[in-house]
Design an enzyme around this catalytic site. Structure first.
Site, PDB file in Angstrom:
ATOM      1  N   ARG A 103       0.887  -1.226   0.089  1.00  0.00           N
ATOM      2  CA  ARG A 103       0.039  -0.080  -0.218  1.00  0.00           C
ATOM      3  C   ARG A 103       0.950   1.224   0.105  1.00  0.00           C
ATOM      4  O   ARG A 103       1.719   1.407   0.768  1.00  0.00           O
ATOM      5  CB  ARG A 103      -1.069   0.153   1.102  1.00  0.00           C
ATOM      6  CG  ARG A 103      -1.635   1.311   1.361  1.00  0.00           C
ATOM      7  CD  ARG A 103      -2.737   1.125   2.432  1.00  0.00           C
ATOM      8  NE  ARG A 103      -3.882   0.590   2.038  1.00  0.00           N
ATOM      9  CZ  ARG A 103      -5.178   0.413   2.475  1.00  0.00           C
ATOM     10  NH1 ARG A 103      -5.294   1.399   3.647  1.00  0.00           N
ATOM     11  NH2 ARG A 103      -6.124  -0.041   2.158  1.00  0.00           N
ATOM     12  N   HIS A 130      -7.585   0.695  -6.138  1.00  0.00           N
ATOM     13  CA  HIS A 130      -7.835  -0.313  -5.125  1.00  0.00           C
ATOM     14  C   HIS A 130      -8.211  -1.811  -5.472  1.00  0.00           C
ATOM     15  O   HIS A 130      -9.601  -1.684  -4.971  1.00  0.00           O
ATOM     16  CB  HIS A 130      -8.535   0.547  -3.921  1.00  0.00           C
ATOM     17  CG  HIS A 130      -8.515  -0.019  -2.573  1.00  0.00           C
ATOM     18  ND1 HIS A 130      -7.652  -1.102  -2.108  1.00  0.00           N
ATOM     19  CD2 HIS A 130      -9.281   0.327  -1.223  1.00  0.00           C
ATOM     20  CE1 HIS A 130      -8.005  -1.264  -1.052  1.00  0.00           C
ATOM     21  NE2 HIS A 130      -8.681  -0.504  -0.574  1.00  0.00           N
ATOM     22  N   GLN A 133     -10.314  -4.206  -2.940  1.00  0.00           N
ATOM     23  CA  GLN A 133     -11.565  -3.598  -2.277  1.00  0.00           C
ATOM     24  C   GLN A 133     -12.579  -3.830  -3.263  1.00  0.00           C
ATOM     25  O   GLN A 133     -13.777  -4.291  -3.226  1.00  0.00           O
ATOM     26  CB  GLN A 133     -11.527  -2.010  -1.929  1.00  0.00           C
ATOM     27  CG  GLN A 133     -12.611  -1.644  -1.450  1.00  0.00           C
ATOM     28  CD  GLN A 133     -13.058  -2.413  -0.057  1.00  0.00           C
ATOM     29  OE1 GLN A 133     -12.223  -2.206   0.748  1.00  0.00           O
ATOM     30  NE2 GLN A 133     -14.284  -2.637  -0.191  1.00  0.00           N
ATOM     31  N   ASP A 225     -17.592   6.894  -1.273  1.00  0.00           N
ATOM     32  CA  ASP A 225     -15.951   6.992  -0.638  1.00  0.00           C
ATOM     33  C   ASP A 225     -15.777   8.401  -0.264  1.00  0.00           C
ATOM     34  O   ASP A 225     -16.465   8.926  -0.645  1.00  0.00           O
ATOM     35  CB  ASP A 225     -15.118   6.437  -1.468  1.00  0.00           C
ATOM     36  CG  ASP A 225     -13.667   6.241  -1.100  1.00  0.00           C
ATOM     37  OD1 ASP A 225     -13.689   6.172   0.440  1.00  0.00           O
ATOM     38  OD2 ASP A 225     -12.687   6.246  -1.649  1.00  0.00           O
ATOM     39  N   CYS A 265     -16.433   1.671   1.159  1.00  0.00           N
ATOM     40  CA  CYS A 265     -15.150   0.819   1.550  1.00  0.00           C
ATOM     41  C   CYS A 265     -14.632   1.018   2.809  1.00  0.00           C
ATOM     42  O   CYS A 265     -14.066   0.129   3.394  1.00  0.00           O
ATOM     43  CB  CYS A 265     -14.229   1.134   0.457  1.00  0.00           C
ATOM     44  SG  CYS A 265     -13.419   2.730   0.443  1.00  0.00           S
ATOM     45  N   ARG A 293     -13.523  -8.749   2.495  1.00  0.00           N
ATOM     46  CA  ARG A 293     -12.195  -8.479   2.066  1.00  0.00           C
ATOM     47  C   ARG A 293     -11.374  -9.601   2.274  1.00  0.00           C
ATOM     48  O   ARG A 293     -10.477 -10.135   1.633  1.00  0.00           O
ATOM     49  CB  ARG A 293     -11.602  -7.372   2.784  1.00  0.00           C
ATOM     50  CG  ARG A 293     -12.308  -5.883   2.394  1.00  0.00           C
ATOM     51  CD  ARG A 293     -11.844  -5.377   0.921  1.00  0.00           C
ATOM     52  NE  ARG A 293     -10.205  -5.452   0.976  1.00  0.00           N
ATOM     53  CZ  ARG A 293      -9.612  -4.411   1.338  1.00  0.00           C
ATOM     54  NH1 ARG A 293     -10.151  -3.420   1.927  1.00  0.00           N
ATOM     55  NH2 ARG A 293      -8.219  -4.342   1.211  1.00  0.00           N
TER      56      ARG A 293
HETATM   57  N1   CP Z   1     -11.218  -0.362   2.741  1.00  0.00           N
HETATM   58  C1   CP Z   1      -9.796  -0.394   3.185  1.00  0.00           C
HETATM   59  O1   CP Z   1      -9.020  -0.447   2.364  1.00  0.00           O
HETATM   60  O2   CP Z   1      -9.684  -0.244   4.630  1.00  0.00           O
HETATM   61  P1   CP Z   1      -8.269  -0.004   5.200  1.00  0.00           P
HETATM   62  O3   CP Z   1      -7.790   1.538   4.716  1.00  0.00           O
HETATM   63  O4   CP Z   1      -8.770  -0.016   6.742  1.00  0.00           O
HETATM   64  O5   CP Z   1      -7.463  -0.938   4.770  1.00  0.00           O
HETATM   65  N1  NVA Z   2     -10.092   6.657  -1.123  1.00  0.00           N
HETATM   66  C1  NVA Z   2      -9.832   6.129  -0.133  1.00  0.00           C
HETATM   67  C2  NVA Z   2      -9.757   4.732   0.260  1.00  0.00           C
HETATM   68  C3  NVA Z   2      -9.556   4.154   1.495  1.00  0.00           C
HETATM   69  C4  NVA Z   2      -9.706   2.577   1.663  1.00  0.00           C
HETATM   70  C5  NVA Z   2      -8.109   6.341   0.426  1.00  0.00           C
HETATM   71  O1  NVA Z   2      -7.456   6.350  -0.541  1.00  0.00           O
HETATM   72  O2  NVA Z   2      -7.935   7.330   1.495  1.00  0.00           O
END
Ligand code: CP
Ligand code: NVA
Length: 306
Positions: A103, A130, A133, A225, A265, A293
């Site tokens: 990530r 992502h 997700q 989101d 999400c 997930r």
């Molecule tokens: N939805 C999601 O990816 O959550 P986290 O940021 O908690 O991993």
């Molecule tokens: N769009 C959000 C998703 C988090 C799971 C971010 O990138 O922070």
């Protein structure tokens, strides 16, 4: 040849079916109390340059349940945090591990890692995508509505990483995607163009408006989101202004199909992109989404690392 999951477009329609079918099988096996250890003796490295609750815990627990182990690698502790090249990190980690989940911010960093790694690399969120997700979301929709093809999927809000992966996943599955984003916050133009081509082949559709009511009308799924993603915290006030009228609240959800499900999400900001009443209401499936997930990522790891 090793296979990566950097974006949804790394998957064929066949892979998508395999992941969804396998997720259902893995979910049932877990609920039935059956152990299943196809990744016994394997290790997954997890590099997180941004915070995470769901992704971190579901990958770690998922790997354990498949008989393997997961290592949390904080960039502050890795030599990468002190400037060791990504290419050297990729080649070194490939000598110990069987897969890497990362990530981070730039998609190019994940691409660089995958280019030099000889083991599968899984994108656990970048500024652009992502995919994990979005796969869990397709699985959740199929669970709740019995099918994907032909359903109308409305996305209201920022044309961000989540929007990009959902667009790619939903059109591949033959869904009708209708997006509502304010001017200046539309999804990436190249992703939209490519998804329109995929839609022609899959029987899906893709449309973009700046009117949330129009996008949500009659929809089977309403998704939103956050307005300011990780890394955009300093734009928060500006974005709250720009996204006025985009809250998924009770009034907006009423315009969708009466059986519509509401998705997010997580993490969510009640009173911004979604009202407390909607996220806690009967149409919300956000915690099933979060649970899924685990099941879809186990299916992804089986496919790539098995
Ligand atoms: N939805 C999601 O990816 O959550 P986290 O940021 O908690 O991993
Ligand atoms: N769009 C959000 C998703 C988090 C799971 C971010 O990138 O922070």
């Amino acid at each position: 040849m090793k296979k990566d999951l950097l974006t949804i477009n790394d998957l064929t329609a066949g892979d998508l079916d395999t992941i969804l079918e396998r997720s259902a099988w893995l979910k049932k096996a877990l609920k039935d109390g059956n152990t299943h250890h196809p990744l016994k003796g394997r290790s997954l490295g997890m590099i997180f340059e941004k915070s995470s609750t769901r992704t971190r815990v579901s990958f770690e627990v998922g790997m354990y349940q498949l008989g393997g182990q997961a290592l949390f690698l904080s960039p502050a502790d890795l030599q990468m945090g002190r400037g060791e090249p990504v290419a050297d990190t990729a080649r070194t980690l490939s000598r110990y591990l069987d897969g890497i989940m990362i990530r981070t911010f730039a998609q190019s960093m994940v691409e660089e890692l995958a280019k030099h790694a000889t083991i599968p690399v899984i994108n656990g969120l970048t500024d652009m995508h992502h995919p994990c997700q979005a796969l869990a979301d397709l699985f959740t929709i199929r669970e709740k509505r019995g099918t994907l093809k032909g359903l109308t999927f409305a996305y209201v809000g920022d044309g961000n990483n989540m929007a990009h992966s959902l667009i790619e996943a939903c059109v591949k599955a033959g869904m009708r995607v209708s997006l509502a984003c304010p001017a200046g916050y539309a999804p990436d133009a190249a992703i939209m163009r490519e998804a329109k081509q995929v839609a022609v082949r899959s029987g899906g559709e893709l449309s973009l408006t700046d009117d949330p009511k129009k996008a949500v009308k009659g929809a089977d799924v309403v998704y939103t989101d956050v307005w300011a993603s990780m890394g955009q915290e300093q734009e928060h006030a500006l974005r709250v202004q720009a996204f006025k009228g985009y809250e998924v609240d009770e009034k907006l959800v009423k315009l969708a199909d009466p059986k519509a499900i509401v998705m997010h999400c997580l993490p969510a900001h009640r009173g911004e992109e979604i009202s407390a009443g909607v996220i806690e209401g009967p149409q919300s499936v956000v915690f099933d989404q979060a649970e899924n997930r685990l099941h879809t990522q186990k299916a992804i790891m089986e496919l790539l690392m098995g």
